[in-house]
Motif scaffolding. Structure first.
Motif, mmCIF file in Angstrom:
data_model
loop_
_atom_site.group_PDB
_atom_site.id
_atom_site.type_symbol
_atom_site.label_atom_id
_atom_site.label_comp_id
_atom_site.label_asym_id
_atom_site.label_seq_id
_atom_site.Cartn_x
_atom_site.Cartn_y
_atom_site.Cartn_z
ATOM 1 N N ILE A 11 17.064 74.208 -16.025
ATOM 2 C CA ILE A 11 17.508 73.906 -17.427
ATOM 3 C C ILE A 11 18.716 72.917 -17.435
ATOM 4 N N ASN A 12 18.394 71.693 -17.834
ATOM 5 C CA ASN A 12 19.357 70.601 -17.583
ATOM 6 C C ASN A 12 19.411 69.816 -18.969
ATOM 7 N N LEU A 13 20.686 69.051 -19.062
ATOM 8 C CA LEU A 13 20.866 67.989 -20.011
ATOM 9 C C LEU A 13 20.579 66.621 -19.136
ATOM 10 N N ASP A 14 19.759 65.894 -19.765
ATOM 11 C CA ASP A 14 19.603 64.702 -19.110
ATOM 12 C C ASP A 14 20.076 63.572 -19.877
ATOM 13 N N VAL A 15 20.932 62.715 -19.173
ATOM 14 C CA VAL A 15 21.500 61.377 -19.769
ATOM 15 C C VAL A 15 20.446 60.146 -19.207
ATOM 16 N N GLY A 94 23.449 72.703 -15.924
ATOM 17 C CA GLY A 94 22.871 71.419 -15.165
ATOM 18 C C GLY A 94 22.962 70.002 -15.752
ATOM 19 N N THR A 95 23.294 69.049 -15.158
ATOM 20 C CA THR A 95 23.265 67.615 -15.918
ATOM 21 C C THR A 95 22.627 66.575 -14.723
ATOM 22 N N PHE A 96 21.596 65.657 -15.215
ATOM 23 C CA PHE A 96 21.117 64.679 -14.485
ATOM 24 C C PHE A 96 21.135 63.378 -15.125
ATOM 25 N N ILE A 97 21.243 62.337 -14.562
ATOM 26 C CA ILE A 97 21.502 60.945 -14.985
ATOM 27 C C ILE A 97 20.403 60.366 -14.596
ATOM 28 N N VAL A 98 19.437 59.765 -15.501
ATOM 29 C CA VAL A 98 18.346 59.389 -15.132
ATOM 30 C C VAL A 98 18.102 57.719 -15.499
ATOM 31 N N ILE A 100 15.354 54.570 -16.052
ATOM 32 C CA ILE A 100 14.193 53.887 -16.115
ATOM 33 C C ILE A 100 14.037 52.688 -16.204
ATOM 34 N N ASP A 101 13.375 51.886 -15.311
ATOM 35 C CA ASP A 101 13.271 50.502 -15.288
ATOM 36 C C ASP A 101 12.142 50.066 -16.216
ATOM 37 N N GLN A 102 11.996 48.579 -16.172
ATOM 38 C CA GLN A 102 10.665 48.103 -16.963
ATOM 39 C C GLN A 102 9.465 48.391 -16.650
ATOM 40 N N THR A 103 9.152 49.017 -15.427
ATOM 41 C CA THR A 103 7.860 49.312 -14.927
ATOM 42 C C THR A 103 7.637 50.774 -15.146
ATOM 43 N N SER A 104 8.567 51.592 -15.785
ATOM 44 C CA SER A 104 8.575 53.060 -16.376
ATOM 45 C C SER A 104 8.923 53.835 -15.209
ATOM 46 N N GLU A 105 9.209 53.463 -13.992
ATOM 47 C CA GLU A 105 9.539 54.364 -12.786
ATOM 48 C C GLU A 105 10.924 54.749 -13.152
ATOM 49 N N ASN A 106 11.393 55.985 -12.528
ATOM 50 C CA ASN A 106 12.677 56.262 -12.754
ATOM 51 C C ASN A 106 13.308 56.956 -11.424
ATOM 52 N N THR A 107 14.735 56.782 -11.575
ATOM 53 C CA THR A 107 15.561 57.380 -10.483
ATOM 54 C C THR A 107 16.345 58.387 -11.003
ATOM 55 N N MET A 108 17.027 59.496 -10.363
ATOM 56 C CA MET A 108 17.953 60.255 -10.930
ATOM 57 C C MET A 108 19.037 60.550 -9.970
ATOM 58 N N VAL A 109 19.970 61.258 -10.295
ATOM 59 C CA VAL A 109 21.023 61.839 -9.693
ATOM 60 C C VAL A 109 21.593 62.751 -10.805
ATOM 61 N N GLY A 110 21.858 64.264 -10.106
ATOM 62 C CA GLY A 110 22.822 65.152 -10.979
ATOM 63 C C GLY A 110 23.092 66.328 -10.310
ATOM 64 N N THR A 111 23.574 67.099 -10.733
ATOM 65 C CA THR A 111 24.236 68.299 -10.408
ATOM 66 C C THR A 111 23.556 69.468 -10.964
ATOM 67 N N LEU A 112 22.796 70.738 -10.217
ATOM 68 C CA LEU A 112 21.948 71.811 -10.878
ATOM 69 C C LEU A 112 23.013 72.750 -11.546
ATOM 70 N N SER A 247 7.581 57.423 -17.366
ATOM 71 C CA SER A 247 6.894 58.259 -16.436
ATOM 72 C C SER A 247 7.707 59.443 -16.378
ATOM 73 N N VAL A 248 8.846 59.562 -17.041
ATOM 74 C CA VAL A 248 9.945 60.995 -17.021
ATOM 75 C C VAL A 248 9.279 61.998 -17.706
ATOM 76 N N CYS A 249 9.087 63.042 -16.763
ATOM 77 C CA CYS A 249 8.513 64.297 -17.448
ATOM 78 C C CYS A 249 6.908 64.513 -17.188
ATOM 79 N N ALA A 250 6.359 63.503 -16.785
ATOM 80 C CA ALA A 250 4.815 63.611 -16.706
ATOM 81 C C ALA A 250 4.289 64.553 -15.706
ATOM 82 N N GLY A 251 5.047 64.801 -14.478
ATOM 83 C CA GLY A 251 4.724 65.765 -13.791
ATOM 84 C C GLY A 251 4.958 67.102 -14.203
#
Length: 299
Positions: A11-15, A94-98, A100-112, A247-251
């Motif tokens: 359970i995280n907060l996404d920025v 838990g907090t993650f920094i997300v 998302i680029d113009q192709t809708s792909e995403n990268t993440m970094v965070g702490t559990l 695409s974030v959360c699709a899976g």
């Protein structure tokens, strides 16, 4: 208490930052928009299942902080039962920094954060009070909590769906308890060493994972659909074509939809097609839980 699905997970907060292009190392990039949104694979999957008509119990941990309260309020607002979510006085939410680029792909970094502090005995006590045919889980909480859930779920006769994410959290012992495993391409390579770029390689990888324990394997190929090994047969499932914008959360939507549909209807291939459609609807919308589909969207 009786539920359709029990979810153990993060359970995280996404920025979330929407950017034109990812910044190179040492560079600064301006975002088109930055939002602070509820996230975490466990929370996402629980909300996805609840919005699609499931009675869902969430098992996890947040910090005793403002972010934790915000996330609990969010899950409750979508109908997820959060009485089994613990609060840590030692670790923050838990907090993650997300990005998302113009192709809708995403990268993440965070702490559990508090997710990593969840203990196995807490999970066992929670699951002892939950009656549900399906246990849905990932690998984004402590290993102790994951193994406790897997063992308890097996003892209770629950159908265990394991989303082996994130890839860095994978350990092979988890596969010996899972009934169904749902890796994407990166996770499949982490598990098998097979780089999956097409359905031929996906079939090979699915068979390799099957030999590690799970009776059912779904290798997700994004816009190319998925390969399903179920009851020793192979099925190639096409994706639902949409214009992807996020695409974030699709899976996670896929996993929640798969769990709730299988729990309520018992037909696995129908559940896979239902999950594919739900994930496609999600990627066509920008947002987190507010963008997840409801049953009316699936008609």
């Amino acid at each position: 208490m009786k539920y359709d699905v029990a979810v153990l997970g993060s359970i995280n907060l996404d920025v979330k930052a929407l950017v034109l292009n990812y910044p190179e190392r040492g560079q600064t990039a301006l975002a088109k928009r930055i939002n602070m949104l509820p996230g975490g694979k466990g929370s996402n999957q629980a909300v996805a299942a609840a919005k699609l008509g499931g009675k869902v119990a969430m098992v996890g941990m947040v910090g005793a902080d403002g972010a934790g309260k915000q996330l609990l309020d969010d899950m409750n607002s979508w109908g997820v039962d959060t009485q089994f979510v613990k609060q840590s006085s030692d670790e923050g939410t838990g907090t993650f920094i997300v990005q998302i680029d113009q192709t809708s792909e995403n990268t993440m970094v965070g702490t559990l954060g508090a997710n990593a502090a969840l203990q196995g005995d807490q999970v066992v006590r929670s699951l002892s009070e939950i009656e549900a045919p399906v246990l849905l889980m990932q690998l984004e909480t402590s290993r102790d909590s994951v193994m406790a859930a897997l063992r308890t779920g097996r003892e209770k006769g629950m159908y265990i769906i394991l989303d082996p994410a994130p890839a860095d959290g994978f350990f092979e012992e988890s596969l010996t308890y899972a009934d169904c495993v749902t890796p994407n391409q990166q996770e499949t390579e982490r598990i098998t060493g097979i780089k999956v770029t097409n359905k031929v390689e996906a079939i090979k990888a699915a068979k390799a994972i099957h030999h590690m324990g799970p009776s059912t394997v779904i290798v997700k190929l994004g816009s190319e659909g998925s390969v399903v090994l179920h009851e020793d047969d192979i099925y190639e499932i096409d994706s639902v074509k949409v214009k992807a914008v996020d695409s974030v959360c699709a899976g996670d939507v896929f996993a929640g939809a798969l769990a709730v549909h299988y729990s309520q209807h018992g037909n696995f291939l129908d559940a896979v097609n239902f999950a594919n459609k739900a994930a496609a609807i999600k990627v066509s919308k920008i947002g987190n839980h507010d963008a997840f589909p409801v049953l009316a969207d699936m008609a």
